[in-house]
Design a protein around this motif. Structure first.
Motif, short mmCIF file in Angstrom:
data_model
loop_
_atom_site.label_atom_id
_atom_site.label_comp_id
_atom_site.label_asym_id
_atom_site.label_seq_id
_atom_site.Cartn_x
_atom_site.Cartn_y
_atom_site.Cartn_z
N ALA A 69 1.05 -1.40 0.09
CA ALA A 69 -0.39 0.25 -0.12
C ALA A 69 0.50 1.31 0.22
O ALA A 69 0.75 2.10 -0.63
N GLU A 70 1.78 1.52 0.78
CA GLU A 70 2.41 2.63 0.43
C GLU A 70 3.34 2.64 -0.11
O GLU A 70 3.25 3.94 -0.41
N ARG A 71 4.18 1.87 -1.28
CA ARG A 71 4.29 2.13 -2.76
C ARG A 71 3.82 2.27 -3.61
O ARG A 71 4.22 3.21 -4.34
N ASN A 72 2.25 2.09 -3.47
CA ASN A 72 1.31 1.03 -4.43
C ASN A 72 0.69 2.78 -4.79
O ASN A 72 -0.90 2.65 -5.37
N THR A 73 0.46 3.72 -3.56
CA THR A 73 -0.71 4.72 -3.23
C THR A 73 0.18 5.66 -3.37
O THR A 73 1.29 6.00 -3.46
N TYR A 74 -0.33 6.94 -3.80
CA TYR A 74 -0.06 8.76 -3.46
C TYR A 74 0.49 8.55 -1.89
O TYR A 74 -1.26 8.66 -1.05
N TRP A 75 1.23 8.05 -1.83
CA TRP A 75 0.92 7.85 0.64
C TRP A 75 1.13 8.96 1.06
O TRP A 75 2.43 9.59 0.93
N CYS A 76 0.94 9.82 1.80
CA CYS A 76 0.97 10.98 3.04
C CYS A 76 1.43 10.60 4.21
O CYS A 76 1.00 9.73 5.11
N GLU A 110 -3.23 17.06 -7.76
CA GLU A 110 -1.46 16.48 -8.07
C GLU A 110 -2.13 15.10 -8.35
O GLU A 110 -2.24 14.00 -9.61
N ALA A 111 -2.55 14.22 -7.50
CA ALA A 111 -3.32 12.93 -7.22
C ALA A 111 -3.68 12.47 -8.28
O ALA A 111 -4.22 11.05 -9.54
N ALA A 112 -5.01 13.41 -8.70
CA ALA A 112 -6.14 13.03 -9.35
C ALA A 112 -5.64 13.21 -11.42
O ALA A 112 -6.10 12.53 -12.01
N LYS A 113 -4.36 13.60 -10.71
CA LYS A 113 -3.57 13.95 -12.85
C LYS A 113 -3.02 13.06 -12.79
O LYS A 113 -3.85 12.31 -14.61
N THR A 114 -3.11 12.12 -12.59
CA THR A 114 -3.07 10.06 -12.86
C THR A 114 -4.12 8.85 -12.27
O THR A 114 -4.14 8.47 -12.41
N GLY A 115 -5.12 9.65 -11.27
CA GLY A 115 -5.92 8.92 -11.04
C GLY A 115 -5.42 7.79 -9.70
O GLY A 115 -5.51 7.05 -9.81
N GLU A 116 -4.57 8.42 -8.92
CA GLU A 116 -3.99 7.60 -8.13
C GLU A 116 -4.86 7.77 -6.04
O GLU A 116 -5.84 8.30 -6.44
N THR A 117 -4.63 6.58 -6.31
CA THR A 117 -5.50 6.29 -4.83
C THR A 117 -4.70 6.75 -3.92
O THR A 117 -3.19 7.04 -3.72
N MET A 118 -4.98 7.72 -3.02
CA MET A 118 -4.21 8.58 -1.46
C MET A 118 -4.58 7.66 -0.54
O MET A 118 -5.90 7.16 -0.31
N ALA A 119 -3.14 7.66 0.07
CA ALA A 119 -3.91 6.45 1.23
C ALA A 119 -2.87 7.46 2.14
O ALA A 119 -2.27 7.86 2.08
N LEU A 120 -3.18 7.33 3.84
CA LEU A 120 -2.44 7.65 4.76
C LEU A 120 -2.83 6.94 6.37
O LEU A 120 -4.05 6.15 6.11
N THR A 121 -2.33 7.34 6.94
CA THR A 121 -2.65 6.55 8.84
C THR A 121 -2.92 7.58 9.23
O THR A 121 -1.90 8.45 8.86
#
Length: 229
Positions: free
Chosen positions: A137-144, A169-180
């Protein structure tokens, strides 16, 4: 609406000065955070070192991250978010590790030296993947990795404005954003920012047990302009 008197910026080429400012904000906010207490092995004098290592690893290694800042009218840093880009992982390369990782590890107690890599390299990534339903998850998302707003500016829309910049910025390529988050007070904040709460877990440590709440948010790439537009 962004708060008045605050300037928001996507910092494309972060400097050592900015990294140090961000480290100081981190250290000021995390002094009572149970996760921070555990990761420094109970020695809170190491808190700036902990933050500095992680912040510099991303901010000062080209091509690994996006940094968004908020500054007041005097130019002081009052908040920031720091995201690792998809395909990147904090402290995973020699180039990132050279920003003080081994010096920090050397300052930890023997128990802390054992705990930090076991949890950060194994247990936390495993928990992230399970809660978010995303392998790596950390490597495969736009991780905060960091979302920090100075205490005297909280509740004024600073976090919202910072996340709006990041979402664009994330939406430019449709990335999933994630965080804890390790602070329960942040849970409703992230939900209001459009993130979905995916789970909760308590991480044990010899010093204090600490909580994690897991969030993700889907984005959609902006539609391409038509040829006749």
């Amino acid at each position: 609406m962004a708060p008045s008197g605050i300037t928001f910026e996507f910092v494309e080429n972060p400097t050592e000065t900015i990294a140090e400012e961000a480290t100081q904000v981190f250290a000021g906010l995390m002094v009572e955070d149970p996760a921070a207490i555990a990761l420094v092995g109970g020695d809170m004098s190491l808190l700036p070192s902990l933050g500095g290592v992680m912040i510099r690893a991303l901010a000062l290694t080209p091509g690994t991250s996006h940094l968004f800042t908020a500054r007041d009218e005097s130019g002081a840093l009052v908040g920031y978010t720091l995201f690792s880009l998809p395909g990147q992982l904090i402290l995973s390369t020699p180039e990132q590790q050279k920003h003080g990782l081994f010096e920090f590890m050397g300052k930890l107690s023997p128990e802390g030296q054992k705990y930090y890599p076991e949890v950060m390299a194994k247990e936390v990534p495993k928990a992230n993947d399970e809660a978010l339903g995303i392998e790596g998850a950390e490597r495969n998302t736009y991780w905060c990795n960091f979302a920090m707003v100075r205490a005297d500016y909280q509740g004024k829309g600073v976090a919202r404005a910072l996340f709006e910049l990041a979402t664009k910025e994330a939406a430019k390529t449709g990335e999933t954003m994630a965080l804890t988050t390790t602070n329960i007070r942040n849970v409703p904040i992230y939900e209001k920012l459009g993130f979905t709460l995916c789970g909760h877990k308590v991480m044990p440590s010899p010093w204090v047990d600490w909580p994690l709440w897991f969030f993700k948010k889907e984005t959609k790439p902006a539609p391409a302009a038509s040829a006749g537009a």
